[in-house]
Design a protein around this motif. Structure first.
Motif, mmCIF file in Angstrom:
data_model
loop_
_atom_site.group_PDB
_atom_site.id
_atom_site.type_symbol
_atom_site.label_atom_id
_atom_site.label_comp_id
_atom_site.label_asym_id
_atom_site.label_seq_id
_atom_site.Cartn_x
_atom_site.Cartn_y
_atom_site.Cartn_z
ATOM 1 N N GLN A 233 40.254 63.066 49.212
ATOM 2 C CA GLN A 233 41.401 62.952 48.310
ATOM 3 C C GLN A 233 42.633 63.618 48.917
ATOM 4 O O GLN A 233 43.742 63.085 48.836
ATOM 5 N N THR A 234 42.441 64.767 49.533
ATOM 6 C CA THR A 234 43.573 65.469 50.146
ATOM 7 C C THR A 234 44.214 64.648 51.254
ATOM 8 O O THR A 234 45.442 64.551 51.343
ATOM 9 N N GLU A 235 43.383 64.032 52.097
ATOM 10 C CA GLU A 235 43.911 63.213 53.185
ATOM 11 C C GLU A 235 44.663 61.996 52.652
ATOM 12 O O GLU A 235 45.722 61.623 53.169
ATOM 13 N N ILE A 236 44.111 61.388 51.607
ATOM 14 C CA ILE A 236 44.759 60.213 51.019
ATOM 15 C C ILE A 236 46.093 60.596 50.394
ATOM 16 O O ILE A 236 47.106 59.921 50.587
ATOM 17 N N MET A 237 46.108 61.693 49.661
ATOM 18 C CA MET A 237 47.338 62.145 49.015
ATOM 19 C C MET A 237 48.411 62.454 50.059
ATOM 20 O O MET A 237 49.583 62.089 49.897
ATOM 21 N N GLU B 122 52.116 60.528 50.567
ATOM 22 C CA GLU B 122 53.382 61.272 50.506
ATOM 23 C C GLU B 122 54.172 61.159 51.804
ATOM 24 O O GLU B 122 55.391 60.959 51.785
ATOM 25 N N THR B 123 53.481 61.272 52.960
ATOM 26 C CA THR B 123 54.194 61.296 54.241
ATOM 27 C C THR B 123 54.536 59.913 54.768
ATOM 28 O O THR B 123 55.610 59.698 55.343
ATOM 29 N N GLU B 124 53.629 58.947 54.579
ATOM 30 C CA GLU B 124 53.847 57.620 55.161
ATOM 31 C C GLU B 124 54.530 56.652 54.202
ATOM 32 O O GLU B 124 55.304 55.796 54.632
ATOM 33 N N LEU B 125 54.240 56.758 52.904
ATOM 34 C CA LEU B 125 54.837 55.837 51.938
ATOM 35 C C LEU B 125 55.981 56.468 51.153
ATOM 36 O O LEU B 125 56.636 55.792 50.359
ATOM 37 N N GLY B 126 56.187 57.762 51.371
ATOM 38 C CA GLY B 126 57.325 58.415 50.754
ATOM 39 C C GLY B 126 57.181 58.670 49.261
ATOM 40 O O GLY B 126 58.169 58.817 48.544
ATOM 41 N N LEU B 127 55.947 58.757 48.769
ATOM 42 C CA LEU B 127 55.731 59.017 47.349
ATOM 43 C C LEU B 127 55.840 60.508 47.062
ATOM 44 O O LEU B 127 55.553 61.348 47.926
ATOM 45 N N SER B 128 56.236 60.832 45.844
ATOM 46 C CA SER B 128 56.220 62.231 45.436
ATOM 47 C C SER B 128 54.776 62.657 45.179
ATOM 48 O O SER B 128 53.875 61.820 45.074
ATOM 49 N N GLU B 129 54.571 63.965 45.043
ATOM 50 C CA GLU B 129 53.217 64.466 44.781
ATOM 51 C C GLU B 129 52.677 63.902 43.469
ATOM 52 O O GLU B 129 51.507 63.508 43.391
ATOM 53 N N ASP B 130 53.526 63.842 42.441
ATOM 54 C CA ASP B 130 53.095 63.313 41.146
ATOM 55 C C ASP B 130 52.766 61.822 41.238
ATOM 56 O O ASP B 130 51.776 61.354 40.644
ATOM 57 N N GLU B 131 53.595 61.062 41.979
ATOM 58 C CA GLU B 131 53.340 59.625 42.143
ATOM 59 C C GLU B 131 52.042 59.392 42.893
ATOM 60 O O GLU B 131 51.236 58.531 42.522
ATOM 61 N N ALA B 132 51.826 60.169 43.950
ATOM 62 C CA ALA B 132 50.607 60.024 44.739
ATOM 63 C C ALA B 132 49.377 60.323 43.883
ATOM 64 O O ALA B 132 48.367 59.605 43.951
ATOM 65 N N GLN B 133 49.475 61.363 43.059
ATOM 66 C CA GLN B 133 48.361 61.727 42.185
ATOM 67 C C GLN B 133 48.090 60.628 41.163
ATOM 68 O O GLN B 133 46.929 60.271 40.898
ATOM 69 N N GLU B 134 49.153 60.066 40.616
ATOM 70 C CA GLU B 134 49.014 58.996 39.623
ATOM 71 C C GLU B 134 48.336 57.772 40.236
ATOM 72 O O GLU B 134 47.424 57.187 39.633
ATOM 73 N N TYR C 25 46.439 57.702 42.912
ATOM 74 C CA TYR C 25 45.060 58.026 43.285
ATOM 75 C C TYR C 25 44.140 57.905 42.073
ATOM 76 O O TYR C 25 43.062 57.299 42.173
ATOM 77 N N GLN C 26 44.554 58.454 40.954
ATOM 78 C CA GLN C 26 43.726 58.377 39.747
ATOM 79 C C GLN C 26 43.558 56.933 39.288
ATOM 80 O O GLN C 26 42.476 56.529 38.853
ATOM 81 N N LEU C 27 44.626 56.135 39.401
ATOM 82 C CA LEU C 27 44.552 54.724 39.021
ATOM 83 C C LEU C 27 43.567 53.975 39.898
ATOM 84 O O LEU C 27 42.764 53.173 39.414
ATOM 85 N N ALA C 28 43.603 54.255 41.202
ATOM 86 C CA ALA C 28 42.712 53.565 42.138
ATOM 87 C C ALA C 28 41.254 53.938 41.865
ATOM 88 O O ALA C 28 40.371 53.077 41.909
ATOM 89 N N MET C 29 40.999 55.197 41.571
ATOM 90 C CA MET C 29 39.629 55.626 41.311
ATOM 91 C C MET C 29 39.085 55.052 39.998
ATOM 92 O O MET C 29 37.904 54.764 39.862
#
Length: 278
Positions: free
Chosen positions: A249-253, A257-269, A271-275
């Motif tokens: 999860q940490t690597e995906i987040m 954030e770094t490659e797609l430019g998402l914020s931490e909150d967006e990345a978390q959202e 990730y939870q949606l995908a799971m």
């Protein structure tokens, strides 16, 4: 944590026939593709066949699961989509329906007569028995509930089950099945030739670059070209793919954030949606 480039290098070093990117690169060689299809459908003539380049598949045939693995067309316009399936996601029938629709959608111009639709073959090469029937090769077509009348809509779904009964399978296809099961190819000639092709490709100077370009650029290109509403569909698919590749999860987040430019909150959202959808 490994950088994206280091991760791709490791993936390339470990890649065999069952790796999705390597499968596409090797099977898209016209002669290899032709001989594979001939082994699967010996009644067909594949002397004149056109393989759609991988770079075109990643822009014009993007699916909910990524790009098509392999697409080729014979001289009559019949299309053959070959999909490698190593994990049983219990959705093969629905995948078949979706892929046939995708092929048909790219076959006709707006307003063109439906009679101009060509036959489509979706061929699943599986490392598991999807329906628990034990059959190595099965051809599915749409038929009536009464009698044996075939609708004749031109769609064919072939399921090649490497875990099935090989007794009626030709040697060339047995060799392919051995590669799918991560065994040394001892049957026929095609499996051995594919294994040699993979070895030569990995040892060539250009091989690593081609592999990493195809593996690394696909999702980035799709992301950049997508509209906002499409990105809401794409990111969860990307997350699921990274998870299947063994990323934490940490690597995906971090990647989001770094490659797609998402914020931490967006990345978390996302990730939870995908799971939730997995």
């Amino acid at each position: 944590m490994l950088s994206q480039k280091e991760a791709l290098r490791r993936k390339f070093a470990q890649a065999d026939f069952t790796d999705d990117v390597m499968f596409g690169l090797i099977m898209s060689q016209p002669e290899i593709c032709k001989r594979f299809l001939q082994a699967v459908l010996p009644a067909y003539d594949f002397d004149h066949i056109k393989v759609t380049p991988q770079k075109y598949l990643k822009t014009s045939y993007v699916t909910r699961a990524g790009r098509l693995d392999l697409l080729c067309t014979n001289e009559n316009g019949t299309q053959f989509n070959v999909e490698l399936q190593m994990v049983d996601e219990h959705n093969l029938a629905k995948r078949s329906r979706y892929y046939h629709a995708l092929l048909a959608n790219n076959m006709l111009a707006p307003g063109e007569d439906y009679q101009n639709l060509k036959e489509t073959y979706v061929i699943f090469l599986c490392g598991f028995d999807p329906f628990g029937l034990g059959w190595a090769v099965t051809d599915y077509q749409m038929t009536a509930n009464h009698g044996n009348h075939i609708l004749g809509d031109g769609t064919h779904t072939l399921v090649l089950n490497a875990k099935g009964d090989w007794r009626e399978v030709n040697d060339e296809l047995k060799g392919i099945f051995q590669l799918v099961l991560k065994q040394r190819a001892t049957y026929g000639h095609l499996g051995l030739e594919i294994a040699r092709n993979i070895k030569d490709f990995k040892e060539s100077k250009a091989g690593g670059g081609k592999y990493m370009a195809l593996a690394g650029e696909f999702w980035q290109n799709v992301w950049e070209d997508a509209r906002e509403e499409e990105r809401k569909e794409i990111v969860p698919l990307f997350v699921q793919k990274l998870a299947k590749d063994g990323k934490s999860q940490t690597e995906i987040m971090t990647y989001l954030e770094t490659e797609l430019g998402l914020s931490e909150d967006e990345a978390q959202e996302y990730y939870q949606l995908a799971m939730t959808k997995a």
